[in-house]
Design a protein around this motif. Structure first.
Motif, PDB file in Angstrom:
ATOM      1  N   ALA A 185      -9.732   6.213  34.255  1.00 15.56           N
ATOM      2  CA  ALA A 185     -10.112   4.945  34.813  1.00 15.56           C
ATOM      3  C   ALA A 185     -10.322   3.865  33.795  1.00 15.56           C
ATOM      4  O   ALA A 185     -10.631   4.088  32.604  1.00 15.56           O
ATOM      5  CB  ALA A 185     -11.431   5.202  35.380  1.00 15.56           C
ATOM      6  N   GLN A 195      -5.646  10.783  42.913  1.00 17.62           N
ATOM      7  CA  GLN A 195      -6.927   9.873  42.294  1.00 17.62           C
ATOM      8  C   GLN A 195      -8.321  10.848  42.361  1.00 17.62           C
ATOM      9  O   GLN A 195      -8.332  11.303  43.367  1.00 17.62           O
ATOM     10  CB  GLN A 195      -6.904   8.659  43.131  1.00 17.62           C
ATOM     11  CG  GLN A 195      -8.231   7.721  42.899  1.00 17.62           C
ATOM     12  CD  GLN A 195      -8.250   6.492  43.826  1.00 17.62           C
ATOM     13  OE1 GLN A 195      -7.317   5.694  43.765  1.00 17.62           O
ATOM     14  NE2 GLN A 195      -9.325   6.612  44.865  1.00 17.62           N
ATOM     15  N   THR A 225     -12.392  11.068  41.299  1.00 17.59           N
ATOM     16  CA  THR A 225     -13.595  10.519  40.609  1.00 17.59           C
ATOM     17  C   THR A 225     -13.965  11.312  39.364  1.00 17.59           C
ATOM     18  O   THR A 225     -13.651  12.439  39.071  1.00 17.59           O
ATOM     19  CB  THR A 225     -14.821  10.619  41.775  1.00 17.59           C
ATOM     20  OG1 THR A 225     -15.023  11.941  41.937  1.00 17.59           O
ATOM     21  CG2 THR A 225     -14.170  10.154  43.192  1.00 17.59           C
ATOM     22  N   SER A 226     -14.768  10.511  38.685  1.00 12.76           N
ATOM     23  CA  SER A 226     -15.489  10.916  37.318  1.00 12.76           C
ATOM     24  C   SER A 226     -16.284  12.349  37.808  1.00 12.76           C
ATOM     25  O   SER A 226     -16.332  13.013  37.033  1.00 12.76           O
ATOM     26  CB  SER A 226     -16.048  10.089  36.541  1.00 12.76           C
ATOM     27  OG  SER A 226     -15.345   9.074  36.273  1.00 12.76           O
ATOM     28  N   GLU A 280     -10.594   4.484  39.299  1.00 15.62           N
ATOM     29  CA  GLU A 280     -10.727   5.774  39.211  1.00 15.62           C
ATOM     30  C   GLU A 280      -9.614   6.819  38.218  1.00 15.62           C
ATOM     31  O   GLU A 280      -8.467   5.882  38.013  1.00 15.62           O
ATOM     32  CB  GLU A 280     -10.488   6.708  40.489  1.00 15.62           C
ATOM     33  CG  GLU A 280     -11.527   6.034  41.532  1.00 15.62           C
ATOM     34  CD  GLU A 280     -13.136   6.488  41.426  1.00 15.62           C
ATOM     35  OE1 GLU A 280     -13.489   7.138  40.305  1.00 15.62           O
ATOM     36  OE2 GLU A 280     -13.941   6.014  41.933  1.00 15.62           O
TER      37      GLU A 280
END
Length: 272
Positions: free
Chosen positions: A75, A93, A95-96, A43
């Motif tokens: 990522a 962190q 996520t896309s 990520e």
């Protein structure tokens, strides 16, 4: 390159899982002389260097890292670190899917690890940390807002860096950095740059998103925060060296900027 590794491997368990796992927050310390070999994460990670120094290794490139740097690691972007006197980092962190939703089409990430030169983005990252460490009924909303503004400033810094910077601007920046507590006058800066004061003001604001006076104020408080993190000098001395009239003035400005007092910030770095 081996398979992706988790942040837990290097910084321990998460402080907060936010947005159903779309954002995961970590904070961890690194021992002096520690070497973290080249690796990747599955990520995206944005990291704020709270304390310490070292170097980042990205392929054949080596870049120094120090307190208040903001690192953007996409990522699966290879990167490694070497710490000299150790350090402490705050890591987010992402996520896309979360990033795409927040960015709403704006350019945000490159394919390689980057150091983001944006004072405002770093300040929003610090605000996220404050909300994570002192959560209340509206912290979830505050975290969403601060992270969205951080990503917006990262995107803006990428757009700004693509513009052609005049060569004289670097000299002005260096002059301000060398005398944050007592900066040169506008006429002195214009003479150094070899341009008219009005042109200097307009150009500086275009590339920094701030007036020269606000830039100096921001640099004062950021430099003072680095000194607070070191915890080897009294707050009164740090305040005077940074150009504040007294410790109470410094404490008020610090709290306005970061949401906590200098003393509380220093204690939070040491887990107390």
């Amino acid at each position: 390159m081996s398979s992706a590794v988790t942040l837990e491997r290097y910084v321990g368990p998460a402080l907060l899982v936010h947005g159903g796992g779309a954002v995961v927050i970590y904070e961890g310390s690194f021992a002096p002389e520690l070497v973290i070999p080249c690796h990747v994460h599955a990520e995206h990670v944005v990291s704020l260097v709270l304390d310490g120094d070292g170097i980042e290794e990205v392929g054949s490139r080596v870049r120094p890292l120090s307190a208040q740097d903001l690192l953007l690691t996409p990522a699966y972007a290879p990167h490694g670190y070497r710490f000299s006197r150790g350090g402490r980092w705050f890591n987010m962190q992402l996520t896309s899917e979360w990033l795409a939703r927040v960015a709403d089409g704006a350019p945000t990430l490159l394919e390689t690890a980057q150091i983001i030169h944006s004072r405002t983005a770093a300040a929003w990252a610090a605000r996220v940390r404050t909300e994570v460490r002192a959560r209340d009924a509206v912290s979830s909303l505050a975290i969403d807002g601060a992270m969205a503004l951080m990503i917006a400033d990262i995107a803006r810094s990428r757009v700004d860096s693509a513009r052609t910077r005049p060569r004289w601007l670097r000299g002005v920046e260096e002059a301000l950095e060398a005398s944050v507590a007592s900066p040169p006058s506008m006429d002195e800066l214009a003479a150094l740059a070899g341009v008219h004061p009005t042109h200097l003001l307009r150009t500086f604001r275009r590339f920094h998103g701030a007036t020269i006076s606000n830039y100096v104020r921001e640099r004062r408080i950021q430099r003072a925060r680095i000194e607070v993190a070191k915890a080897d000098r009294p707050l009164s001395a740090i305040a005077l060296d940074a150009g504040f009239s007294d410790q109470s003035h410094f404490t008020r400005v610090f709290h306005q900027a970061f949401g906590e007092t200098p003393g509380r910030y220093a204690r939070s770095l040491r887990g107390r």
